[in-house]
Write an enzyme that holds these catalytic residues in place. Structure first.
Site, short mmCIF file in Angstrom:
data_model
loop_
_atom_site.label_atom_id
_atom_site.label_comp_id
_atom_site.label_asym_id
_atom_site.label_seq_id
_atom_site.Cartn_x
_atom_site.Cartn_y
_atom_site.Cartn_z
CG ASP A 1 -0.21 -0.03 2.54
OD1 ASP A 1 1.01 0.19 2.55
OD2 ASP A 1 -0.87 -0.27 3.57
CB CYS B 1 -12.47 -26.81 10.98
SG CYS B 1 -12.98 -25.25 11.75
CG HIS C 1 -11.68 -20.72 11.33
ND1 HIS C 1 -12.40 -21.75 10.77
CD2 HIS C 1 -12.57 -19.70 11.52
CE1 HIS C 1 -13.66 -21.40 10.64
NE2 HIS C 1 -13.79 -20.15 11.08
CG ASP D 1 -6.08 -4.59 1.98
OD1 ASP D 1 -5.44 -4.34 3.02
OD2 ASP D 1 -6.68 -3.72 1.33
CB CYS E 1 -14.59 -25.09 8.39
SG CYS E 1 -13.14 -24.05 8.18
CB CYS F 1 -9.54 -23.78 8.12
SG CYS F 1 -9.98 -24.06 9.85
#
Length: 382
Positions: A98, A317, A344, A274, A312, A314
């Site tokens: 940025d 999980c 997660h 973002d 999920c 991830c």
């Protein structure tokens, strides 16, 4: 004059018939980025709590780093000496930096504006006064070596006087032209930033002035999520992104990471997002889910054997870690609690955008948005 070579191209591959949502591909020297996309933020050249390999395995195609913080510590010159951001932080995919404008203007009374640039006091470092011109900002960006850098801009808060908004647009536009002229690195794309607060006329003025400066390969949309409500944001964001911004350039809504805002942002034509939210909320014990936000510190999770998300994928999980265990970790302030929640939450937003992209490709994004709202009982603040 800013050089924009072939690698920085953007292809729109599908458009939803019922909304302004579109799926695309952004081509960069370090790989292609499918859109819509959420970009995890590595403020100080690290996505907090996660190794680069973890971020990559979660499905991230592009990450961010912050110009202000890296310029302050360790300095852009050192990063360049170490081979640039990609080599230094061991990330071989695309990186966006940025402008640092948001961080600079968050210093409030310690900021002084002029036509030449901005002087600010680095109160979160050594307290010294620093002056950035657009030319100095581009020098820092080129030393960092990101694939995409952003122009230096003025980021006003909300609410603010119209006179300040007008000045922010005028200065941001003038600085965009100076950034355009100063930027010379051919393997780095320079994006312009549309400002104007919650005033559509000023937003359109800012956009037109950027288009007059040159052929920017993409556009940031700055100055949102600065204190306004979700509904106020979309009063101007929806027409700006959906009706006025160029079709053949990526549209990047800067600093926004609420799941519902991402879903509705895609619906009005935004391609890139973002935010530090997934890892920041993780460090407070909070998880994203299709039920809304879950506070794993709450006693109701103490003996809950379920994962955060029943379906999920991830690592937390899918790895079998229960709400009960994560509750224990966050209550005891164990590092692993924040790491599992960061995994997660980051996966959740990346997967949400992957699901959104597939819905666009299938021509059913309107239905996808409606189904998502229904699961949250129409809430728009998650």
């Amino acid at each position: 004059m800013s050089q924009q070579p072939f690698p920085f191209t953007f292809d729109v591959v599908a458009e939803d018939p019922a909304t302004h949502a579109r799926a695309g591909v952004l081509h960069t020297p370090h790989g292609d980025v499918p859109t819509p996309i959420f970009m995890p933020v590595g403020t100080k050249a690290t996505v907090k709590g996660l190794m680069p390999s973890m971020v990559r395995d979660l499905g991230a195609k592009i990450i961010l780093a912050n110009t202000y913080h890296l310029a302050m510590r360790p300095g852009a010159e050192l990063v360049a000496q170490m081979g640039g951001l990609h080599a230094w932080e061991r990330w071989d995919g695309p990186i966006l930096t940025d402008s640092g404008g948001f961080q600079v203007f968050s210093h409030g009374d310690h900021v002084r504006l002029s036509d030449d640039g901005v002087t600010f006091r680095a109160v979160d470092y050594d307290g010294s006064y620093v002056t950035w011109t657009p030319e100095e900002n581009m020098r820092i960006a080129e030393l960092l070596g990101s694939d995409i850098c952003m122009q230096l801009d003025v980021c006003p808060g909300y609410p603010c006087e119209r006179s300040y908004l007008e000045r922010a647009v005028d200065l941001s536009s003038a600085w965009a032209e100076r950034c355009w002229r100063a930027h010379t690195r051919p393997d780095q794309a320079l994006f312009g930033i549309v400002q104007g607060g919650m005033d559509l006329d000023l937003r359109l003025k800012s956009l037109r002035r950027l288009e007059d400066i040159g052929d920017f390969p993409g556009y940031g949309i700055g100055g949102y999520s600065v204190g306004e409500s979700h509904d106020v944001m979309f009063e101007t964001l929806a027409p700006l992104a959906g009706e006025y911004m160029p079709r053949d350039k990526p549209r990047y809504l800067m600093g926004v990471g609420n799941p519902t805002t991402l879903v509705e942002g895609v619906g009005v034509g935004v391609d890139m997002f973002d935010c530090v939210l997934p890892t920041r909320t993780a460090r407070t014990g909070t998880a994203f889910s299709d039920e809304g936000r879950l506070n794993l510190k709450n006693a109701c999770h103490r003996a809950d054997p379920r994962p955060i998300g029943e379906h999920c994928g991830c690592p937390a999980c899918a790895g079998g870690f229960s709400r009960s265990y994560i509750h224990h970790l966050v209550k005891q302030r164990e590092m692993l609690g924040g790491i599992l929640l960061s995994l997660h939450n980051t996966w959740y937003l990346l997967d949400l955008m992957a699901r959104a992209r597939q819905a666009i490709l299938d021509g059913r994004y309107g239905a996808f948005m409606a189904e998502y709202r229904d699961r949250l009982d129409g809430r728009r603040d998650f």
